[in-house]
Scaffold this active site. Structure first.
Site, PDB file in Angstrom:
ATOM      1  N   ASP A  17       0.823  -1.209   0.000  1.00  0.00           N
ATOM      2  CA  ASP A  17       0.000   0.000   0.000  1.00  0.00           C
ATOM      3  C   ASP A  17       0.856   1.257   0.000  1.00  0.00           C
ATOM      4  OD1 ASP A  17      -2.372  -1.452   0.076  1.00  0.00           O
ATOM      5  OD2 ASP A  17      -2.386  -1.535   2.268  1.00  0.00           O
ATOM      6  N   TYR A  66       6.311 -10.038   6.851  1.00  0.00           N
ATOM      7  CA  TYR A  66       6.215  -8.592   7.035  1.00  0.00           C
ATOM      8  C   TYR A  66       6.770  -8.240   8.406  1.00  0.00           C
ATOM      9  CZ  TYR A  66       3.086  -7.977   3.012  1.00  0.00           C
ATOM     10  OH  TYR A  66       2.550  -7.933   1.750  1.00  0.00           O
TER      11      TYR A  66
END
EC number: 5.4.99.12
Length: 267
Positions: free
Chosen positions: A53, A114
């Site tokens: 994003d 992540y």
């Protein structure tokens, strides 16, 4: 069979609208494809392992493109050098390899990792400020670590998937969800077989609620059971998040830092 070039990419997402091309904003994909077009003289489509994003960083994004019949595209090391010479300072090609197999950056992946970085200082140090989130309230890291273990395993993560997207399934498997504390920084390490939209940031948002004492660690079990994102906490900001690593099965382990114990990890 058409050869492919596979890239390992790092980027600072601060100035970009995310990975995917956007008509009215600059994306990582657009920057890469623009430079490849400059080198080749025609458009080359770059496919990534996933769409980060706006504001999200990457240390180990993986992307590939079909290798054109062009003298500049015969040596992956030369391609790496050419790209790095033309890319802006906040995008770097770590490595490049050539393959003639069925490799696909997204569909061949078996796991992703992540990392979300939190600063325990009221105001982050200058060299950390673009890469970490400072909640500015005291956190109980032990309670956050305890809560995190309730999410490890295979669950329906509907409560942690942002609304407005259609999913064929909201069931995912987390192999690891750990907190690592070093001086004034806490890193949330999240490794799984796949992630829903904003899933990691929503998990971090829930852990922050636990850490500040709003809920007990067991509250995450209630969140899993409700399967309702509307009852969850706000997402953690994007700038603390980084795509750290993408793992592939043999023979595509060019960039793998470690093997996963579970050979049945899904995509």
């Amino acid at each position: 069979m058409t050869k492919k070039i596979v890239l390992q990419i790092a980027y600072q997402g601060t100035s970009y609208s995310g990975w995917q091309y956007q008509p009215n904003a600059l994306s990582i994909q657009e920057v890469l494809e623009t430079i490849l077009k400059k080198i080749a003289g025609f458009r080359i489509s770059v496919i990534s392992s996933g769409r980060t994003d706006a504001g999200v960083h990457a240390q180990g994004q993986i992307a590939h493109f079909h290798c054109p019949d062009h003298p500049h595209f015969t040596d992956p090391r030369q391609i790496q050098k050419m790209l790095n010479a033309l890319l802006p300072h906040d995008i770097v090609i770590h490595d490049a390899v050539m393959t003639d197999g069925d490799f696909h950056s997204r569909f061949s992946a078996i796991a992703k990792e992540y990392r979300y970085t939190l600063s325990l200082l009221p105001k982050p140090l200058p060299h950390h400020r673009l890469f970490c989130f400072s909640p500015r309230y005291k956190l109980n890291i032990a309670r956050m670590q305890e809560a995190a273990q309730y999410l490890v395993g295979t669950h329906d993560f509907a409560s942690f998937a942002n609304l407005g997207r259609e999913y064929s399934s909201t069931i995912r498997t987390l192999y690891t969800l750990d907190l690592s504390e070093q001086e004034h920084l806490v890193t949330v390490i999240c490794r799984g077989n796949g992630f829903l939209y904003k899933m990691v940031r929503n998990i971090v948002g829930a852990l922050l609620d636990i850490g500040k004492g709003k809920y007990p660690p067991e509250h995450l079990l209630d969140m899993l059971a409700t399967k309702d994102r509307r009852k969850g906490p706000p997402s953690a900001p994007p700038y603390g998040l980084s795509l750290h690593h993408v793992c592939y099965p043999p023979p595509y382990q060019w960039f793998c830092k470690h093997e996963h114990n579970n050979s049945s990890e899904g995509k």
